[in-house]
Design an enzyme around this catalytic site. Sequence first.
Site, PDB file in Angstrom:
ATOM      1  N   LYS A 162     -14.324 -13.346  70.600  1.00 55.02           N
ATOM      2  CA  LYS A 162     -14.750 -14.376  69.651  1.00 55.02           C
ATOM      3  C   LYS A 162     -15.326 -15.545  70.433  1.00 55.02           C
ATOM      4  O   LYS A 162     -14.729 -16.615  70.552  1.00 55.02           O
ATOM      5  CB  LYS A 162     -13.596 -14.787  68.720  1.00 55.02           C
ATOM      6  CG  LYS A 162     -13.493 -13.808  67.543  1.00 55.02           C
ATOM      7  CD  LYS A 162     -12.454 -14.170  66.518  1.00 55.02           C
ATOM      8  CE  LYS A 162     -12.798 -15.416  65.719  1.00 55.02           C
ATOM      9  NZ  LYS A 162     -13.913 -15.226  64.756  1.00 55.02           N
ATOM     10  N   ASP A 175     -13.955 -10.084  64.729  1.00 53.10           N
ATOM     11  CA  ASP A 175     -13.712  -9.947  63.282  1.00 53.10           C
ATOM     12  C   ASP A 175     -14.817  -9.122  62.629  1.00 53.10           C
ATOM     13  O   ASP A 175     -14.550  -8.225  61.814  1.00 53.10           O
ATOM     14  CB  ASP A 175     -13.559 -11.325  62.609  1.00 53.10           C
ATOM     15  CG  ASP A 175     -14.733 -12.267  62.883  1.00 53.10           C
ATOM     16  OD1 ASP A 175     -15.525 -12.020  63.822  1.00 53.10           O
ATOM     17  OD2 ASP A 175     -14.868 -13.262  62.138  1.00 53.10           O
ATOM     18  N   ASP A 214      -5.354  -0.021  66.338  1.00 55.38           N
ATOM     19  CA  ASP A 214      -4.585   0.460  65.180  1.00 55.38           C
ATOM     20  C   ASP A 214      -5.525   0.752  64.013  1.00 55.38           C
ATOM     21  O   ASP A 214      -5.384   1.750  63.309  1.00 55.38           O
ATOM     22  CB  ASP A 214      -3.549  -0.581  64.733  1.00 55.38           C
ATOM     23  CG  ASP A 214      -2.168  -0.302  65.314  1.00 55.38           C
ATOM     24  OD1 ASP A 214      -2.086   0.417  66.321  1.00 55.38           O
ATOM     25  OD2 ASP A 214      -1.174  -0.801  64.746  1.00 55.38           O
TER      26      ASP A 214
HETATM   27 MG    MG Z   1      -0.184  -1.933  68.931  1.00 56.04          MG
END
Ligand code: MG
Length: 367
Positions: free
Chosen positions: A192, A224, A252
């Site tokens: 960022k 983002d 994830d």
């Molecule tokens: Mg993790």
Amino acid sequence: MSTPSLLILPGDGIGPEVMAEVRRIIDWFGAKRGLPFDVSEDLVGGAAYDAHGTPLTDDTMALAQDADAVLLGAVGGPKYDVLDFSVKPERGLLRLRKEMDLFANLRPAQCFDALADFSSLKRDVVAGLDIMIVRELTSGVYFGEPRGIFEDGNERVGINTQRYTESEIERVARSAFDLAMKRDRKLCSMEKANVMESGVLWREVVTRVGAEYPDVELSHMYADAGAMQLTRWPKQFDVIVTDNLFGDLLSDLAAMLTGSLGMLPSASLGAPMSNGRPKALYEPVHGSAPDIAGQGKANPIACILSFAMALRYSFDQGAEASRLEAAVEHVLAEGHRTADLLGEEGRAPLSTSAMGDAILAALDASV
Ligand code: MG
Ligand code: IPM
């Protein structure tokens, strides 16, 4: 050459039961492919805390430093939530990463065709997906100082620090470019830089390293927006390089795109040792899943595929790694499913060890 050593740290929750299947696979490669390993096993995480009052003893740390590769199951569980931060199971894992200096964490997100309908996204968005996230693993806000909870006037303040040196950025960028060269030669760097100075430096250093790799198409994205693009059209990416915390989140997210967290392996690599092998720790991306631990329900595939990554990245056995990956793909295509891969389907799931049996049978059939 002497037999390579493998330190196995099953850890907590489902760690020991999925690792039991990996041990059978390791034995298979010894017996059937002439690839023996000198395997030793030790405790990490809550299991080490229960036995020794620490999530990683100095002895285990020394074994890990000496091993040709470390294979870890998972750490943590609700039982340990009350522990002081310094002895939480996760600290054992973080100590391994930090002291072995495993700065490049490779997290593939690959969609197995047989499971494409399992993704929360539409099949055409995820089918054939094969991306690699390279997460910086030994610095950033996970380790930066100052950190802590301090008194500040009449209230407390919690502080963590995002800190990256140029050399830390440079070495992980180089790992990512090297990987991109072996894949589709596309690298997207995420930070960022619009709000963080560490992000400005990150972008500058990655760009500088990129000049050494004219064949790799380099792009930059704010993290983002990267998250948004990963859910919109993930196949636009090949390799992604990002910092420790963004990499934790984005990996994830990417894992879930593929339909099951229970399927994904990871490799954490450091600098080469004197024998030329990189310092290395392999572990599934999933956690310890305490809710199903000890019931023989867990999917061992992520841990088994982590061993495949060890074959490829530590032991230079790319063909044998592909053999193992193909065996996994074969059992999935044949319809073998552990509970996490069945969802609403009414049929009976395979147990952890039955999935191990199926993969061993596919391996037998491959030779
Ligand atoms: Mg993790
Ligand atoms: C991971 C995990 C770890 C992390 C935890 C268990 C410390 O979420 O490997 O992604 O945050 O790095």
